[in-house]
Design a protein around this motif. Structure first.
Motif, PDB file in Angstrom:
ATOM      1  N   VAL A 153      31.517  34.618  52.774  1.00  0.00           N
ATOM      2  CA  VAL A 153      32.386  35.035  51.674  1.00  0.00           C
ATOM      3  C   VAL A 153      33.767  34.373  51.766  1.00  0.00           C
ATOM      4  O   VAL A 153      34.722  34.849  51.183  1.00  0.00           O
ATOM      5  CB  VAL A 153      32.533  36.576  51.625  1.00  0.00           C
ATOM      6  N   THR A 154      33.838  33.268  52.484  1.00  0.00           N
ATOM      7  CA  THR A 154      35.115  32.578  52.683  1.00  0.00           C
ATOM      8  C   THR A 154      35.785  32.262  51.357  1.00  0.00           C
ATOM      9  O   THR A 154      36.970  32.562  51.168  1.00  0.00           O
ATOM     10  CB  THR A 154      34.911  31.282  53.497  1.00  0.00           C
ATOM     11  N   SER A 155      35.063  31.678  50.410  1.00  0.00           N
ATOM     12  CA  SER A 155      35.677  31.321  49.126  1.00  0.00           C
ATOM     13  C   SER A 155      36.039  32.561  48.314  1.00  0.00           C
ATOM     14  O   SER A 155      37.055  32.574  47.631  1.00  0.00           O
ATOM     15  CB  SER A 155      34.779  30.384  48.324  1.00  0.00           C
ATOM     16  N   ALA A 156      35.235  33.616  48.390  1.00  0.00           N
ATOM     17  CA  ALA A 156      35.551  34.846  47.657  1.00  0.00           C
ATOM     18  C   ALA A 156      36.822  35.493  48.201  1.00  0.00           C
ATOM     19  O   ALA A 156      37.615  36.051  47.444  1.00  0.00           O
ATOM     20  CB  ALA A 156      34.391  35.825  47.732  1.00  0.00           C
ATOM     21  N   LEU A 157      37.035  35.419  49.505  1.00  0.00           N
ATOM     22  CA  LEU A 157      38.221  36.032  50.102  1.00  0.00           C
ATOM     23  C   LEU A 157      39.500  35.274  49.753  1.00  0.00           C
ATOM     24  O   LEU A 157      40.578  35.859  49.785  1.00  0.00           O
ATOM     25  CB  LEU A 157      38.072  36.136  51.619  1.00  0.00           C
ATOM     26  N   THR A 158      39.394  34.001  49.416  1.00  0.00           N
ATOM     27  CA  THR A 158      40.600  33.246  49.068  1.00  0.00           C
ATOM     28  C   THR A 158      41.196  33.722  47.752  1.00  0.00           C
ATOM     29  O   THR A 158      42.392  33.575  47.535  1.00  0.00           O
ATOM     30  CB  THR A 158      40.319  31.729  48.969  1.00  0.00           C
ATOM     31  N   ILE A 159      40.373  34.321  46.877  1.00  0.00           N
ATOM     32  CA  ILE A 159      40.906  34.825  45.615  1.00  0.00           C
ATOM     33  C   ILE A 159      41.172  36.325  45.645  1.00  0.00           C
ATOM     34  O   ILE A 159      41.716  36.883  44.713  1.00  0.00           O
ATOM     35  CB  ILE A 159      39.976  34.495  44.425  1.00  0.00           C
ATOM     36  N   GLN A 160      40.793  36.998  46.752  1.00  0.00           N
ATOM     37  CA  GLN A 160      41.057  38.419  46.914  1.00  0.00           C
ATOM     38  C   GLN A 160      42.405  38.611  47.591  1.00  0.00           C
ATOM     39  O   GLN A 160      42.756  37.871  48.495  1.00  0.00           O
ATOM     40  CB  GLN A 160      39.971  39.071  47.791  1.00  0.00           C
ATOM     41  N   PRO A 161      43.168  39.620  47.172  1.00  0.00           N
ATOM     42  CA  PRO A 161      44.426  39.884  47.858  1.00  0.00           C
ATOM     43  C   PRO A 161      44.170  40.286  49.311  1.00  0.00           C
ATOM     44  O   PRO A 161      43.177  40.947  49.599  1.00  0.00           O
ATOM     45  CB  PRO A 161      45.047  41.046  47.074  1.00  0.00           C
ATOM     46  N   SER A 162      45.040  39.860  50.211  1.00  0.00           N
ATOM     47  CA  SER A 162      44.831  40.158  51.621  1.00  0.00           C
ATOM     48  C   SER A 162      45.372  41.521  52.013  1.00  0.00           C
ATOM     49  O   SER A 162      45.142  41.983  53.109  1.00  0.00           O
ATOM     50  CB  SER A 162      45.478  39.084  52.494  1.00  0.00           C
ATOM     51  N   SER A 163      46.097  42.169  51.127  1.00  0.00           N
ATOM     52  CA  SER A 163      46.590  43.503  51.437  1.00  0.00           C
ATOM     53  C   SER A 163      46.388  44.411  50.230  1.00  0.00           C
ATOM     54  O   SER A 163      46.326  43.965  49.095  1.00  0.00           O
ATOM     55  CB  SER A 163      48.072  43.454  51.803  1.00  0.00           C
ATOM     56  N   VAL A 164      46.276  45.690  50.502  1.00  0.00           N
ATOM     57  CA  VAL A 164      46.088  46.677  49.447  1.00  0.00           C
ATOM     58  C   VAL A 164      47.447  47.106  48.936  1.00  0.00           C
ATOM     59  O   VAL A 164      48.333  47.442  49.707  1.00  0.00           O
ATOM     60  CB  VAL A 164      45.307  47.896  49.993  1.00  0.00           C
ATOM     61  N   VAL A 165      47.623  47.088  47.616  1.00  0.00           N
ATOM     62  CA  VAL A 165      48.901  47.457  47.029  1.00  0.00           C
ATOM     63  C   VAL A 165      49.034  48.970  46.917  1.00  0.00           C
ATOM     64  O   VAL A 165      50.041  49.541  47.267  1.00  0.00           O
ATOM     65  CB  VAL A 165      49.062  46.792  45.637  1.00  0.00           C
ATOM     66  N   GLU A 166      47.983  49.643  46.451  1.00  0.00           N
ATOM     67  CA  GLU A 166      48.017  51.084  46.278  1.00  0.00           C
ATOM     68  C   GLU A 166      47.046  51.734  47.260  1.00  0.00           C
ATOM     69  O   GLU A 166      45.889  51.915  46.952  1.00  0.00           O
ATOM     70  CB  GLU A 166      47.636  51.448  44.841  1.00  0.00           C
ATOM     71  N   THR A 167      47.530  52.096  48.432  1.00  0.00           N
ATOM     72  CA  THR A 167      46.646  52.619  49.462  1.00  0.00           C
ATOM     73  C   THR A 167      46.069  53.978  49.115  1.00  0.00           C
ATOM     74  O   THR A 167      45.003  54.328  49.589  1.00  0.00           O
ATOM     75  CB  THR A 167      47.383  52.720  50.809  1.00  0.00           C
ATOM     76  N   GLY A 168      46.732  54.771  48.288  1.00  0.00           N
ATOM     77  CA  GLY A 168      46.239  56.101  47.960  1.00  0.00           C
ATOM     78  C   GLY A 168      45.462  56.156  46.667  1.00  0.00           C
ATOM     79  O   GLY A 168      45.043  57.227  46.235  1.00  0.00           O
ATOM     80  N   ALA A 169      45.226  55.033  45.994  1.00  0.00           N
ATOM     81  CA  ALA A 169      44.551  55.033  44.699  1.00  0.00           C
ATOM     82  C   ALA A 169      43.074  55.349  44.864  1.00  0.00           C
ATOM     83  O   ALA A 169      42.418  54.830  45.741  1.00  0.00           O
ATOM     84  CB  ALA A 169      44.711  53.666  44.032  1.00  0.00           C
ATOM     85  N   LYS A 170      42.586  56.258  44.005  1.00  0.00           N
ATOM     86  CA  LYS A 170      41.167  56.585  44.008  1.00  0.00           C
ATOM     87  C   LYS A 170      40.821  57.297  42.716  1.00  0.00           C
ATOM     88  O   LYS A 170      41.685  57.834  42.037  1.00  0.00           O
ATOM     89  CB  LYS A 170      40.767  57.429  45.203  1.00  0.00           C
ATOM     90  N   SER A 171      39.546  57.298  42.386  1.00  0.00           N
ATOM     91  CA  SER A 171      39.020  58.050  41.258  1.00  0.00           C
ATOM     92  C   SER A 171      37.914  58.936  41.790  1.00  0.00           C
ATOM     93  O   SER A 171      37.092  58.499  42.584  1.00  0.00           O
ATOM     94  CB  SER A 171      38.446  57.120  40.187  1.00  0.00           C
ATOM     95  N   ILE A 172      37.896  60.182  41.352  1.00  0.00           N
ATOM     96  CA  ILE A 172      36.862  61.119  41.769  1.00  0.00           C
ATOM     97  C   ILE A 172      36.132  61.584  40.527  1.00  0.00           C
ATOM     98  O   ILE A 172      36.749  62.004  39.561  1.00  0.00           O
ATOM     99  CB  ILE A 172      37.465  62.321  42.517  1.00  0.00           C
ATOM    100  N   ILE A 173      34.810  61.498  40.548  1.00  0.00           N
ATOM    101  CA  ILE A 173      33.985  62.007  39.464  1.00  0.00           C
ATOM    102  C   ILE A 173      33.132  63.101  40.071  1.00  0.00           C
ATOM    103  O   ILE A 173      32.426  62.874  41.049  1.00  0.00           O
ATOM    104  CB  ILE A 173      33.098  60.905  38.843  1.00  0.00           C
ATOM    105  N   GLY A 174      33.202  64.293  39.509  1.00  0.00           N
ATOM    106  CA  GLY A 174      32.449  65.431  40.025  1.00  0.00           C
ATOM    107  C   GLY A 174      33.375  66.397  40.738  1.00  0.00           C
ATOM    108  O   GLY A 174      34.574  66.442  40.475  1.00  0.00           O
TER     109      GLY A 174
END
Length: 178
Positions: free
Chosen positions: A95-116
């Motif tokens: 996944v080397t090429s895929a990781l080059t376009i992914q951000p290396s750090s998470v901007v919103e560490t507490g972000a989540k969605s809950i269904i149910g």
């Protein structure tokens, strides 16, 4: 603004204990009474989160599925049974090429969605909680019909004689038959 609207909409849906269908109004399940989240038919899959560091220490919430990209040239889809990580890929993916376009750090560490329900306190980006309902994966006739699969993609193949779960590790598809 769009993000706020989406959060409000998901919250309202949760309050009504409704089913969520992404992609169209029909989905793929013929009986909807036990479905919490489902996807429209098509040649697209669900992409699980990539992690550059495998979550530890165990236990990790049972049912967690992710793409372990801690070594980009040996990426593997993994599932947590609550006490250990189980390999779903069976072989390394790159996944080397895929990781080059992914951000290396998470901007919103507490972000989540809950269904149910919000009963277990499970941690994740998207948490589906129900004791009576499940998620229906995106359904395809054949993974060869997916023009550019992304690392971490999961689909259900609904083909006569070949019904199975397929996961893509960035290089190859791995198949799980019932």
């Amino acid at each position: 603004m769009k993000r706020i609207f989406t959060i409000i909409l998901l919250g309202a849906i949760t309050a009504f204990n409704a089913q969520v269908i992404i992609g169209d109004a029909l989905g793929t399940a013929t009986t909807k009474t036990s479905v919490l989240l489902e996807f429209a038919k098509g040649n697209k899959g669900l992409i699980v989160p990539y992690v550059r560091t495998l979550p530890a220490p165990l236990p990790i919430t049972a049912g967690t599925i992710l793409l372990d990209a801690s070594t980009a040239t040996a990426a593997r889809m993994k599932f947590s049974n609550g006490t250990s990580w189980i390999d779903l890929s069976g072989q390394d993916g790159n996944v080397t090429s895929a990781l080059t376009i992914q951000p290396s750090s998470v901007v919103e560490t507490g972000a989540k969605s809950i269904i149910g329900a919000r009963s277990s306190g499970a941690d994740g980006v998207l948490v589906l909680e129900s004791t009576t309902k499940a998620m229906v994966l995106p359904t395809v006739a054949d993974v060869q019909n997916i023009p550019s699969p992304s690392p971490g993609m999961m689909v259900y193949i609904n083909k006569t004689g070949a019904k199975r779960l397929a996961v893509f590790n960035g290089t190859t598809w791995a198949y799980w038959k019932p």
